[in-house]
Design an enzyme around this catalytic site. Structure first.
Site, PDB file in Angstrom:
ATOM      1  CD  GLU A  94     -29.649-114.899 -26.691  1.00  0.00           C
ATOM      2  OE1 GLU A  94     -28.708-114.553 -27.414  1.00  0.00           O
ATOM      3  OE2 GLU A  94     -29.879-114.380 -25.585  1.00  0.00           O
ATOM      4  CB  CYS A 114     -35.460-109.727 -34.834  1.00  0.00           C
ATOM      5  SG  CYS A 114     -37.070-108.917 -34.685  1.00  0.00           S
ATOM      6  CB  CYS A 118     -36.677-102.643 -31.115  1.00  0.00           C
ATOM      7  SG  CYS A 118     -38.343-103.152 -31.557  1.00  0.00           S
ATOM      8  CB  CYS A 121     -33.925-105.195 -29.289  1.00  0.00           C
ATOM      9  SG  CYS A 121     -34.043-106.988 -29.334  1.00  0.00           S
ATOM     10  N   GLY A 161     -36.516-112.640 -32.094  1.00  0.00           N
ATOM     11  CA  GLY A 161     -37.482-112.758 -33.183  1.00  0.00           C
ATOM     12  C   GLY A 161     -38.827-112.149 -32.861  1.00  0.00           C
ATOM     13  CD  GLU A 162     -43.361-109.512 -33.700  1.00  0.00           C
ATOM     14  OE1 GLU A 162     -42.882-108.870 -32.751  1.00  0.00           O
ATOM     15  OE2 GLU A 162     -44.517-110.004 -33.665  1.00  0.00           O
ATOM     16  CG  LEU A 217     -47.809-100.389 -25.211  1.00  0.00           C
ATOM     17  CD1 LEU A 217     -48.549 -99.707 -24.062  1.00  0.00           C
ATOM     18  CD2 LEU A 217     -48.379 -99.912 -26.544  1.00  0.00           C
ATOM     19  CG  HIS A 218     -40.917-100.681 -25.693  1.00  0.00           C
ATOM     20  ND1 HIS A 218     -41.068-101.384 -24.528  1.00  0.00           N
ATOM     21  CD2 HIS A 218     -40.554-101.594 -26.626  1.00  0.00           C
ATOM     22  CE1 HIS A 218     -40.805-102.673 -24.745  1.00  0.00           C
ATOM     23  NE2 HIS A 218     -40.499-102.824 -26.004  1.00  0.00           N
ATOM     24  CG  ASN A 292     -30.695-106.786 -19.717  1.00  0.00           C
ATOM     25  OD1 ASN A 292     -29.650-106.730 -19.108  1.00  0.00           O
ATOM     26  ND2 ASN A 292     -31.574-107.761 -19.584  1.00  0.00           N
ATOM     27  CB  CYS A 335     -33.435-109.905 -26.370  1.00  0.00           C
ATOM     28  SG  CYS A 335     -34.890-110.049 -25.422  1.00  0.00           S
TER      29      CYS A 335
END
Ligand code: SAH
Length: 346
Positions: A94, A114, A118, A121, A161-162, A217-218, A292, A335
């Protein structure tokens, strides 16, 4: 025939070298590169300036890969468009087109799925399927441009993706998209977002490309970060910040820190002060993203007051901080969420 390769995935230099080995002159590589990357030509036969013989010769070794629009969701609120693309092997990725005053921006994917894991995500829920080729990364832009008949001026590598887990192809993509015979998009108009793969931050800094580096970071505390980002088990925040200092020194570019605000997980005043302690003194900007929420996890979005408090704490302490504007909220899907929904329908 089976060993043919995708012309779209080569940088101009690679294409010149490969064609030189076949006794094809460099100006032909320039022409082909221009038609593929600037004019979005879809097959070798459609390149007008080449002779029949040369086309046949090229077709023995190459093809031009094209991703296809599988579905498009149009926001009625702000003209944001989300695309699902079908790849040659039927995988789905996407991308998003956002129209800002400062230009048309696309958010593109670098991998199918990915493997970073996380917890909030959607892109990572089914793991990594495969890396995208440099051609597939670029083609998201070409296909959106031609679908909408507009020019893209800004790119963010923030889709699924990373990027640093598909490093070589991402570097090739940056070279291709910046090339003056292609779309010639300035590095300053490109943002690359990473969860913080430290050795790659150093390597990328050494390339001295003035790309905006964005670090997810988060959390400012390693043990808390580990609970939501498995990569935190591998690299400590101290190492990430050291790598960021190196990046700033090498590129003179301000780093962006992304911080997804999750209700009761990382959105307290204390958490904001911890971020201040971590990033103070660095040439940086903090971008807050209200979560989200996705159906695969129980987290929910921070409430407006907590988002505001978080931003105020940092701004009052002199850290430039903004809250990311929600685009296309009527087609809002986090995402990877659109892709997951689409695949599950099949
Ligand atoms: N792998 C890269 C790119 C990821 S997407 C990275 O980790 O930076 C870009 C940003 O969106 C990252 O900061 C990511 O953590 C964040 N993100 C992912 N899912 C999200 C969600 N459901 N809500 C809000 N932000 C999310």
């Amino acid at each position: 025939m089976n060993n043919r390769s995708d012309i779209k995935s080569y940088t101009l230099k690679e294409l010149r070298d490969i064609l030189a080995n076949k006794n094809i002159k460099p100006f032909r590589a320039n022409q082909i590169f221009g038609f593929v990357h600037k004019k979005n030509i879809r097959c070798i036969d459609d390149i007008p300036v080449l002779s029949k013989d040369l086309k046949s010769k090229l077709k023995e070794c190459f093809y031009i890969d094209n991703i296809k629009i599988a579905k498009r969701y149009d926001s009625k609120i702000d003209d944001t468009k989300k695309y699902l693309f079908r790849l040659r092997d039927n995988n789905i990725i996407e991308s998003v087109l956002m129209k800002y005053k400062h230009g048309n921006t696309v958010c593109i994917s670098t991998q199918v799925g990915c493997r970073m894991g996380c917890s909030f995500c959607a892109s990572t829920k089914q793991g990594l399927i495969r890396n995208l080729t440099s051609g597939e990364i670029a083609d998201q832009i070409y296909k959106i441009q031609s679908d909408q008949d507009l020019k893209i001026s800004n790119i963010v590598l923030m889709g699924s993706g990373e990027p640093f887990d598909n490093y070589e192809n991402v570097l090739k993509f940056l070279d291709i998209i910046h090339d003056e015979l292609g779309l010639k998009i300035g590095y300053r108009h490109i943002t690359l977002s990473t969860c913080g793969i430290v050795p790659k931050i150093y390597d990328f800094a050494d390339k001295k490309l003035p790309v905006t580096l964005s670090i997810s970071l988060h959390s400012a505390i390693d043990d808390d970060r580990k609970k939501i980002m498995p990569i935190a088990n591998k690299y400590k925040l101290k190492e990430i910040i050291k790598a960021c200092e190196y990046y700033i020194n090498k590129t003179n570019r301000r780093i962006t820190f992304e911080y997804t605000l999750i209700d009761a997980v990382n959105d307290s005043k204390k958490n904001a002060l911890e971020i201040y302690e971590l990033v103070k003194g660095l040439l940086c900007h903090v971008n807050l993203i209200p979560l989200n929420s996705i159906k695969e996890s129980d987290y929910s979005k921070s409430n407006k007051d907590n988002v505001k408090r978080f931003a105020d704490v940092l701004n009052q302490k002199g850290i430039s901080t903004t809250v990311r504007r929600e685009m296309g909220s009527d087609i809002n899907a986090a995402c990877g969420q659109l892709r997951n929904n689409y695949i599950n329908q099949d």
